[in-house]
Design an enzyme around this catalytic site. Structure first.
Site, short mmCIF file in Angstrom:
data_model
loop_
_atom_site.label_atom_id
_atom_site.label_comp_id
_atom_site.label_asym_id
_atom_site.label_seq_id
_atom_site.Cartn_x
_atom_site.Cartn_y
_atom_site.Cartn_z
N HIS A 178 48.18 39.30 21.52
CA HIS A 178 47.44 38.10 21.14
C HIS A 178 47.42 38.04 19.60
O HIS A 178 46.75 38.83 18.95
CB HIS A 178 46.01 38.18 21.68
CG HIS A 178 45.17 36.98 21.38
ND1 HIS A 178 45.47 35.73 21.85
CD2 HIS A 178 44.02 36.85 20.67
CE1 HIS A 178 44.55 34.87 21.45
NE2 HIS A 178 43.66 35.52 20.72
N ASP A 304 47.03 30.24 30.41
CA ASP A 304 45.91 30.89 29.72
C ASP A 304 44.63 30.68 30.52
O ASP A 304 43.57 30.38 29.97
CB ASP A 304 45.75 30.36 28.30
CG ASP A 304 44.80 31.22 27.45
OD1 ASP A 304 44.67 32.43 27.74
OD2 ASP A 304 44.17 30.69 26.52
#
Length: 425
Positions: A178, A304
């Site tokens: 991330h 997501d």
């Protein structure tokens, strides 16, 4: 089972045309314009709708274990099937964290017992997701972990990331990161710029993403480890990834469907369902991400999917948790790019099936003899208005509530078994 009268789209080969698919023993036995089957085969008339490989979502947060009130493996599987997702990769942000082989084994067994789609767990990259000590990558890989990531957290210690990439290289393991520097994010809650200023909200600069991404690319060049940037969201990041690929580095990247379909203006009057990480960017960045997808710089599209309950979302914007559900709207939202003429259908499907399969080393993502019968039938033109109350996810925090969408899944098949069927009875 014989599917007939379908528009076959194989994103792996780029082939598209009318025909049928014969499924036997969980595999694609035959396909083409003149495929036939024995008399005992069940025949499904697709009515000219698209038949394609099932979607593979590389980034799904599931509450189980530890937060089953937000989402369970069962409810996530039902939501995935309704959205055409036949394989989901679950993130390690659970309680306890997926940093132990026994916990990975538990999730896999639990998913086999309760989920109607394939669930492949990603294990923690560092112990406790704390970014300080590398997890046991070798043992976790043996237990069934398909990739290694700290989920929604970034590993800020460059030495730890270097060791992880080096160690993962020897196991040919995939590191998914991330890319967001928490120190540069600071107290920011949305994209830094004029709109944030008008709303009176602290902003997150693009550099929070690009600084971390640039560092990671240099560590990949140093170590040779396989690296996947989980989600990029701005034009500068596209340039960084493109340059890395041109140098031949083992780098891939994804983009959230939210950053392809929405921009910062959609936040409107502080809509907390659109508080996301990475944040929704300026329209110029959204267009840059679409262009990067069309050019092949961006490899995959992810939902997501991050369920949040009322207690964490019904708050002032700055205090609300990041995240939105997305499994059920992934395909419909992506089809917006097809209907606008910006990206062809085969490329959209490639980014949501073939490329994830290639990156993760999975056998799916293709329409071919001997391929797994993980298939979806969908009508790309079917219009509907999304009602969050009808979502199968336990949490309802969708950024597309009351949105007009086109494209609905009619049927989902996993391993030769129909797990979702919207056809009228």
């Amino acid at each position: 089972m014989l599917f007939t009268n379908a528009r076959l789209v194989d994103p792996a080969s780029g082939r598209e045309g009318r025909g049928g698919v014969l499924v036997r023993d969980g595999l694609v036995a035959d396909l083409g314009p003149a495929v036939t089957a024995a008399a005992e085969a069940e025949v499904v008339d697709c009515g000219g709708q698209v038949l394609a490989p099932g979607l593979i979502d590389m980034r799904t947060f599931v509450g189980e274990p530890g937060a089953a009130h937000r989402e369970t493996l069962k409810s996530a599987g039902e939501a995935a099937a309704a959205g055409g997702v036949t394989t989901l990769v679950s993130m390690p942000d659970t309680n306890p964290v997926l940093d132990d082989p026994a916990i990975v084994d538990f999730v896999m067994r639990r998913a086999r017992d309760t989920s109607i789609v394939h669930v492949r767990p990603a294990a923690a990259l560092t112990k406790g997701l704390k970014g300080q000590e590398m997890a046991e990558i070798g043992l976790l890989r043996e237990a069934g972990a398909i990739a290694f990531t700290d989920g929604a957290r970034s590993v800020t210690n460059a030495q730890v990331m270097r060791r992880a990439l080096t160690y993962a290289r020897d196991f040919d393991a995939l590191i998914v990161h991330h890319v967001e520097d928490p120190d540069l994010v600071g107290a920011g809650v949305m994209n830094e710029g004029e709109f944030a200023t008008r709303l009176g909200l602290p902003g997150i600069p693009r550099e929070a993403e690009t600084v971390m991404l640039e560092r990671d690319i240099r560590l990949v060049r140093l170590t040779g480890g396989r690296y996947h940037a989980a989600m990029i969201s701005c034009a500068d990041s596209v340039e960084i990834v493109q340059a890395a690929k041109e140098r031949g580095l083992p780098v891939t990247c994804g983009v959230s469907i939210n950053n392809l379909a929405l921009n910062e203006n959609d936040i409107g009057d502080y809509r907390t369902f659109l508080k996301l990480s990475p944040p929704l960017r300026h329209e110029d960045d959204r267009q840059a991400m679409i262009a990067a997808l069309a050019a092949g710089v961006v490899d995959v599209i992810v939902s997501d999917h991050n369920p949040q309950d009322v207690e964490t979302k019904r708050l002032p914007f700055a205090e609300a948790a990041n995240g939105a559900v997305g499994l059920e709207t992934l395909l419909s939202a992506a089809l917006r790019l097809v209907h606008s003429g910006q990206v062809p259908l085969s490329l959209i499907l490639r980014a949501m099936s073939t490329r994830p399969a290639e990156i993760l080393g999975l056998p799916g993502g293709r329409l071919a003899r001997g391929a797994p019968a993980d298939l979806i039938v969908f009508d790309p033109e079917a219009p509907y208005v999304l009602d969050k109350r009808e979502l199968r996810s336990l949490s309802k925090n969708t950024p597309f509530d009351e949105a007009r969408l086109e494209g609905q899944v009619t049927m989902t098949m996993v391993a030769g078994r129909i797990v979702f069927d919207r056809r009228p009875t």
